[in-house]
Design a protein around this motif. Structure first.
Motif, PDB file in Angstrom:
ATOM      1  N   GLU A  26       0.837  -1.187   0.000  1.00  0.00           N
ATOM      2  CA  GLU A  26       0.000   0.000   0.000  1.00  0.00           C
ATOM      3  C   GLU A  26       0.879   1.247   0.000  1.00  0.00           C
ATOM      4  O   GLU A  26       1.874   1.325   0.710  1.00  0.00           O
ATOM      5  CB  GLU A  26      -0.922  -0.009   1.225  1.00  0.00           C
ATOM      6  CG  GLU A  26      -1.940   1.098   1.169  1.00  0.00           C
ATOM      7  CD  GLU A  26      -2.976   0.992   2.264  1.00  0.00           C
ATOM      8  OE1 GLU A  26      -3.408   2.032   2.753  1.00  0.00           O
ATOM      9  OE2 GLU A  26      -3.337  -0.138   2.627  1.00  0.00           O
ATOM     10  N   VAL A  27       0.480   2.219  -0.798  1.00  0.00           N
ATOM     11  CA  VAL A  27       1.212   3.480  -0.884  1.00  0.00           C
ATOM     12  C   VAL A  27       0.925   4.277   0.384  1.00  0.00           C
ATOM     13  O   VAL A  27      -0.234   4.410   0.785  1.00  0.00           O
ATOM     14  CB  VAL A  27       0.762   4.271  -2.136  1.00  0.00           C
ATOM     15  CG1 VAL A  27       1.463   5.604  -2.213  1.00  0.00           C
ATOM     16  CG2 VAL A  27       0.997   3.454  -3.392  1.00  0.00           C
ATOM     17  N   PRO A  28       1.961   4.817   1.042  1.00  0.00           N
ATOM     18  CA  PRO A  28       1.729   5.608   2.253  1.00  0.00           C
ATOM     19  C   PRO A  28       0.829   6.812   1.968  1.00  0.00           C
ATOM     20  O   PRO A  28       0.922   7.426   0.899  1.00  0.00           O
ATOM     21  CB  PRO A  28       3.128   6.062   2.669  1.00  0.00           C
ATOM     22  CG  PRO A  28       4.062   5.138   1.978  1.00  0.00           C
ATOM     23  CD  PRO A  28       3.377   4.701   0.725  1.00  0.00           C
ATOM     24  N   ILE A  29      -0.036   7.144   2.914  1.00  0.00           N
ATOM     25  CA  ILE A  29      -0.975   8.248   2.727  1.00  0.00           C
ATOM     26  C   ILE A  29      -0.241   9.564   2.521  1.00  0.00           C
ATOM     27  O   ILE A  29      -0.707  10.439   1.789  1.00  0.00           O
ATOM     28  CB  ILE A  29      -1.994   8.314   3.895  1.00  0.00           C
ATOM     29  CG1 ILE A  29      -3.185   9.209   3.519  1.00  0.00           C
ATOM     30  CG2 ILE A  29      -1.332   8.785   5.172  1.00  0.00           C
ATOM     31  CD1 ILE A  29      -4.026   8.668   2.393  1.00  0.00           C
ATOM     32  N   GLU A  30       0.946   9.700   3.113  1.00  0.00           N
ATOM     33  CA  GLU A  30       1.726  10.932   2.935  1.00  0.00           C
ATOM     34  C   GLU A  30       2.116  11.130   1.473  1.00  0.00           C
ATOM     35  O   GLU A  30       2.102  12.252   0.970  1.00  0.00           O
ATOM     36  CB  GLU A  30       2.987  10.904   3.816  1.00  0.00           C
ATOM     37  CG  GLU A  30       2.718  10.904   5.299  1.00  0.00           C
ATOM     38  CD  GLU A  30       2.424   9.516   5.877  1.00  0.00           C
ATOM     39  OE1 GLU A  30       2.171   9.436   7.086  1.00  0.00           O
ATOM     40  OE2 GLU A  30       2.447   8.517   5.123  1.00  0.00           O
TER      41      GLU A  30
END
Length: 190
Positions: A59-63
């Motif tokens: 999953e791609v970090p939300i940042e």
């Protein structure tokens, strides 16, 4: 007249015997007594978290997503929220609290709103990371919450929504810095 009744009864009895026999044979052929789950499911249901572990995509970090988030798209995502929440300065609480300037405020801090004990027990401010967890699944974030919304499955939608919500504040928070990309392992080029 009696012969036609006997003929009909015979056909019904023969049909029942055939159905019973086919049921037994198909049960043996398709192993109905031992259902097996396929290795790979036939289709992906959007928004459902995979339990594959290492085999699934990271999953791609939300940042990282916040760095390229589009607040205009986030305003459109907020349409799902607007049936219960307002987000204008001084706006009234609805079924849910007014969300103006919520990022950076403590949990359960809107005056005049009756929060659930589950949300009151959360300490600290609404950071981008905390809001991401909440928007992913309110029930998983605060078990016992009164909020019945299932959550937003797409991380891009959550990032766009948070970017827009952040603009709906007298003092928007600075967006968090995206984590540095990990160096890919060098491959032997022979």
């Amino acid at each position: 007249m009696q012969d036609s009744k006997n003929t009909i009864a015979g056909w019904v009895l023969a049909g029942g015997i055939c159905a019973l026999g086919l049921s037994i044979v198909s049960g043996k052929v398709f192993h109905a007594d031992k259902p097996e789950r396929p290795e790979k499911l036939g289709y992906v249901i959007e928004g459902v978290v995979s339990s594959e572990g290492e085999g699934g995509a990271a999953e791609v970090p939300i940042e990282t997503l916040l760095a390229s988030a589009d607040p205009a798209k986030g305003e459109k995502v907020f349409a799902k929220c607007s049936s219960c929440h307002s987000i204008n300065s001084g706006g009234a609480n609805g079924i849910g609290p007014n969300l103006y300037g919520v990022l950076g405020k403590p949990h359960a801090s809107v005056a005049g709103f009756a929060y659930s004990d589950a949300l009151k027990s959360k300490s600290g401010p609404w950071t981008f990371q905390e809001m991401n967890k909440w928007l992913t699944s309110p029930k998983a974030y605060a078990d016992g919450t009164k909020m019945s919304f299932a959550g937003l499955g797409k991380a891009e939608d959550r990032a766009n929504l948070m970017a827009w919500m952040n603009t709906q504040s007298g003092s928007p928070l600075p967006l968090p810095a995206a984590p540095a990309a990990e160096a890919a392992p060098l491959q032997d080029l022979q």
